[in-house]
Design a protein around this motif. Structure first.
Motif, PDB file in Angstrom:
ATOM      1  N   VAL A  27      30.067  43.242  36.974  1.00 49.48           N
ATOM      2  CA  VAL A  27      30.380  42.383  38.119  1.00 49.48           C
ATOM      3  C   VAL A  27      31.411  41.329  37.738  1.00 49.48           C
ATOM      4  O   VAL A  27      32.311  41.021  38.527  1.00 49.48           O
ATOM      5  N   ALA A  28      31.337  40.798  36.528  1.00 47.52           N
ATOM      6  CA  ALA A  28      32.336  39.823  36.076  1.00 47.52           C
ATOM      7  C   ALA A  28      33.733  40.431  36.104  1.00 47.52           C
ATOM      8  O   ALA A  28      34.695  39.786  36.539  1.00 47.52           O
ATOM      9  N   LEU A  29      33.851  41.666  35.669  1.00 50.02           N
ATOM     10  CA  LEU A  29      35.151  42.351  35.705  1.00 50.02           C
ATOM     11  C   LEU A  29      35.617  42.572  37.145  1.00 50.02           C
ATOM     12  O   LEU A  29      36.811  42.451  37.447  1.00 50.02           O
ATOM     13  N   MET A  30      34.685  42.881  38.028  1.00 50.88           N
ATOM     14  CA  MET A  30      35.026  43.066  39.439  1.00 50.88           C
ATOM     15  C   MET A  30      35.542  41.756  40.035  1.00 50.88           C
ATOM     16  O   MET A  30      36.530  41.749  40.784  1.00 50.88           O
ATOM     17  N   LEU A  31      34.898  40.645  39.700  1.00 47.22           N
ATOM     18  CA  LEU A  31      35.319  39.345  40.216  1.00 47.22           C
ATOM     19  C   LEU A  31      36.702  38.965  39.690  1.00 47.22           C
ATOM     20  O   LEU A  31      37.549  38.471  40.435  1.00 47.22           O
ATOM     21  N   LYS A  32      36.936  39.199  38.410  1.00 51.17           N
ATOM     22  CA  LYS A  32      38.240  38.878  37.829  1.00 51.17           C
ATOM     23  C   LYS A  32      39.350  39.721  38.453  1.00 51.17           C
ATOM     24  O   LYS A  32      40.477  39.249  38.602  1.00 51.17           O
ATOM     25  N   ALA A  33      39.030  40.944  38.836  1.00 56.05           N
ATOM     26  CA  ALA A  33      40.025  41.817  39.466  1.00 56.05           C
ATOM     27  C   ALA A  33      40.503  41.252  40.800  1.00 56.05           C
ATOM     28  O   ALA A  33      41.643  41.480  41.200  1.00 56.05           O
ATOM     29  N   ILE A  34      39.643  40.513  41.478  1.00 61.56           N
ATOM     30  CA  ILE A  34      40.031  39.912  42.755  1.00 61.56           C
ATOM     31  C   ILE A  34      41.217  38.980  42.552  1.00 61.56           C
ATOM     32  O   ILE A  34      42.210  39.037  43.280  1.00 61.56           O
ATOM     33  N   HIS A  35      41.133  38.119  41.560  1.00 62.42           N
ATOM     34  CA  HIS A  35      42.149  37.096  41.369  1.00 62.42           C
ATOM     35  C   HIS A  35      43.367  37.585  40.593  1.00 62.42           C
ATOM     36  O   HIS A  35      44.279  36.812  40.344  1.00 62.42           O
ATOM     37  N   GLY A  36      43.406  38.848  40.253  1.00 59.33           N
ATOM     38  CA  GLY A  36      44.549  39.405  39.539  1.00 59.33           C
ATOM     39  C   GLY A  36      45.616  39.998  40.445  1.00 59.33           C
ATOM     40  O   GLY A  36      46.614  40.513  39.953  1.00 59.33           O
ATOM     41  N   HIS A  37      45.439  39.896  41.727  1.00 58.86           N
ATOM     42  CA  HIS A  37      46.395  40.486  42.669  1.00 58.86           C
ATOM     43  C   HIS A  37      47.600  39.583  42.897  1.00 58.86           C
ATOM     44  O   HIS A  37      47.556  38.385  42.655  1.00 58.86           O
ATOM     45  N   GLU A  38      48.681  40.192  43.377  1.00 57.64           N
ATOM     46  CA  GLU A  38      49.945  39.492  43.570  1.00 57.64           C
ATOM     47  C   GLU A  38      49.947  38.528  44.754  1.00 57.64           C
ATOM     48  O   GLU A  38      50.706  37.572  44.765  1.00 57.64           O
ATOM     49  N   ASN A  39      49.139  38.805  45.764  1.00 60.06           N
ATOM     50  CA  ASN A  39      49.153  37.930  46.936  1.00 60.06           C
ATOM     51  C   ASN A  39      47.744  37.768  47.506  1.00 60.06           C
ATOM     52  O   ASN A  39      46.829  38.489  47.139  1.00 60.06           O
ATOM     53  N   ARG A  40      47.631  36.821  48.408  1.00 61.84           N
ATOM     54  CA  ARG A  40      46.340  36.449  48.975  1.00 61.84           C
ATOM     55  C   ARG A  40      45.698  37.603  49.744  1.00 61.84           C
ATOM     56  O   ARG A  40      44.495  37.823  49.637  1.00 61.84           O
ATOM     57  N   GLN A  41      46.489  38.337  50.515  1.00 61.66           N
ATOM     58  CA  GLN A  41      45.934  39.422  51.330  1.00 61.66           C
ATOM     59  C   GLN A  41      45.339  40.523  50.451  1.00 61.66           C
ATOM     60  O   GLN A  41      44.252  41.025  50.728  1.00 61.66           O
ATOM     61  N   GLU A  42      46.034  40.898  49.386  1.00 59.16           N
ATOM     62  CA  GLU A  42      45.508  41.922  48.471  1.00 59.16           C
ATOM     63  C   GLU A  42      44.225  41.430  47.798  1.00 59.16           C
ATOM     64  O   GLU A  42      43.282  42.198  47.628  1.00 59.16           O
ATOM     65  N   ALA A  43      44.215  40.171  47.403  1.00 62.47           N
ATOM     66  CA  ALA A  43      43.028  39.601  46.757  1.00 62.47           C
ATOM     67  C   ALA A  43      41.846  39.578  47.726  1.00 62.47           C
ATOM     68  O   ALA A  43      40.718  39.912  47.351  1.00 62.47           O
ATOM     69  N   TYR A  44      42.110  39.209  48.964  1.00 63.33           N
ATOM     70  CA  TYR A  44      41.038  39.151  49.966  1.00 63.33           C
ATOM     71  C   TYR A  44      40.503  40.559  50.252  1.00 63.33           C
ATOM     72  O   TYR A  44      39.286  40.753  50.353  1.00 63.33           O
ATOM     73  N   THR A  45      41.388  41.528  50.351  1.00 62.06           N
ATOM     74  CA  THR A  45      40.966  42.919  50.565  1.00 62.06           C
ATOM     75  C   THR A  45      40.088  43.394  49.416  1.00 62.06           C
ATOM     76  O   THR A  45      39.058  44.038  49.634  1.00 62.06           O
ATOM     77  N   LYS A  46      40.481  43.075  48.191  1.00 59.59           N
ATOM     78  CA  LYS A  46      39.679  43.440  47.018  1.00 59.59           C
ATOM     79  C   LYS A  46      38.327  42.743  47.058  1.00 59.59           C
ATOM     80  O   LYS A  46      37.299  43.335  46.717  1.00 59.59           O
ATOM     81  N   ALA A  47      38.296  41.496  47.500  1.00 56.62           N
ATOM     82  CA  ALA A  47      37.038  40.749  47.578  1.00 56.62           C
ATOM     83  C   ALA A  47      36.065  41.411  48.544  1.00 56.62           C
ATOM     84  O   ALA A  47      34.857  41.480  48.267  1.00 56.62           O
ATOM     85  N   ILE A  48      36.553  41.907  49.651  1.00 59.43           N
ATOM     86  CA  ILE A  48      35.692  42.603  50.614  1.00 59.43           C
ATOM     87  C   ILE A  48      35.126  43.872  49.986  1.00 59.43           C
ATOM     88  O   ILE A  48      33.934  44.182  50.147  1.00 59.43           O
ATOM     89  N   LYS A  49      35.951  44.588  49.229  1.00 62.28           N
ATOM     90  CA  LYS A  49      35.471  45.796  48.535  1.00 62.28           C
ATOM     91  C   LYS A  49      34.408  45.440  47.492  1.00 62.28           C
ATOM     92  O   LYS A  49      33.411  46.142  47.339  1.00 62.28           O
ATOM     93  N   VAL A  50      34.633  44.347  46.772  1.00 57.38           N
ATOM     94  CA  VAL A  50      33.656  43.895  45.773  1.00 57.38           C
ATOM     95  C   VAL A  50      32.357  43.506  46.472  1.00 57.38           C
ATOM     96  O   VAL A  50      31.266  43.866  46.014  1.00 57.38           O
ATOM     97  N   SER A  51      32.449  42.800  47.569  1.00 49.95           N
ATOM     98  CA  SER A  51      31.266  42.405  48.327  1.00 49.95           C
ATOM     99  C   SER A  51      30.476  43.636  48.785  1.00 49.95           C
ATOM    100  O   SER A  51      29.247  43.677  48.663  1.00 49.95           O
ATOM    101  N   ASP A  52      31.181  44.638  49.288  1.00 50.64           N
ATOM    102  CA  ASP A  52      30.516  45.876  49.721  1.00 50.64           C
ATOM    103  C   ASP A  52      29.836  46.579  48.550  1.00 50.64           C
ATOM    104  O   ASP A  52      28.723  47.084  48.673  1.00 50.64           O
ATOM    105  N   LYS A  53      30.506  46.600  47.395  1.00 55.07           N
ATOM    106  CA  LYS A  53      29.932  47.231  46.197  1.00 55.07           C
ATOM    107  C   LYS A  53      28.670  46.484  45.741  1.00 55.07           C
ATOM    108  O   LYS A  53      27.664  47.113  45.379  1.00 55.07           O
ATOM    109  N   LEU A  54      28.717  45.159  45.787  1.00 49.42           N
ATOM    110  CA  LEU A  54      27.539  44.374  45.411  1.00 49.42           C
ATOM    111  C   LEU A  54      26.374  44.656  46.353  1.00 49.42           C
ATOM    112  O   LEU A  54      25.224  44.776  45.919  1.00 49.42           O
ATOM    113  N   ARG A  55      26.676  44.784  47.621  1.00 45.92           N
ATOM    114  CA  ARG A  55      25.632  45.108  48.609  1.00 45.92           C
ATOM    115  C   ARG A  55      25.047  46.498  48.309  1.00 45.92           C
ATOM    116  O   ARG A  55      23.836  46.688  48.364  1.00 45.92           O
TER     117      ARG A  55
END
Length: 92
Positions: A27-55
């Motif tokens: 999960v730590a690696l998944m969270l770090k992947a969110i903030h490694g994106h080039e722009n806010r929209q890509e990071a937010y999209t990744k965050a939604i995917k991470v949230s779904d995976k956690l669920r």
């Protein structure tokens, strides 16, 4: 302009506190992947995917934390330079 921001490290700690020890590294690696994106929209999209995976893994509280609070950790994207994502993030 008032910007509501949140420390990324404390955000990670709050989420990881809701994760069993067995899954924390993944999960730590998944969270770090969110903030490694080039722009806010890509990071937010990744965050939604991470949230779904956690669920899917059964971590409902952690999934909700990510989904509801990720925007406050992405504010540094608003301060990027004209040369790209050269914003500096300090981890203390």
């Amino acid at each position: 302009m008032v910007v509501d921001k949140r420390c990324i490290v404390h955000f990670y700690r709050n989420v990881l506190d809701k994760i069993s020890i067995k899954y924390r590294k993944e999960v730590a690696l998944m969270l770090k992947a969110i903030h490694g994106h080039e722009n806010r929209q890509e990071a937010y999209t990744k965050a939604i995917k991470v949230s779904d995976k956690l669920r899917d893994l059964g971590f409902e509280m952690a999934a909700r934390l990510v989904k509801e609070n990720i925007g406050n950790t992405l504010t540094y994207y608003d301060f990027q330079t004209e040369h790209g994502s050269e914003s500096v993030i300090y981890f203390v």
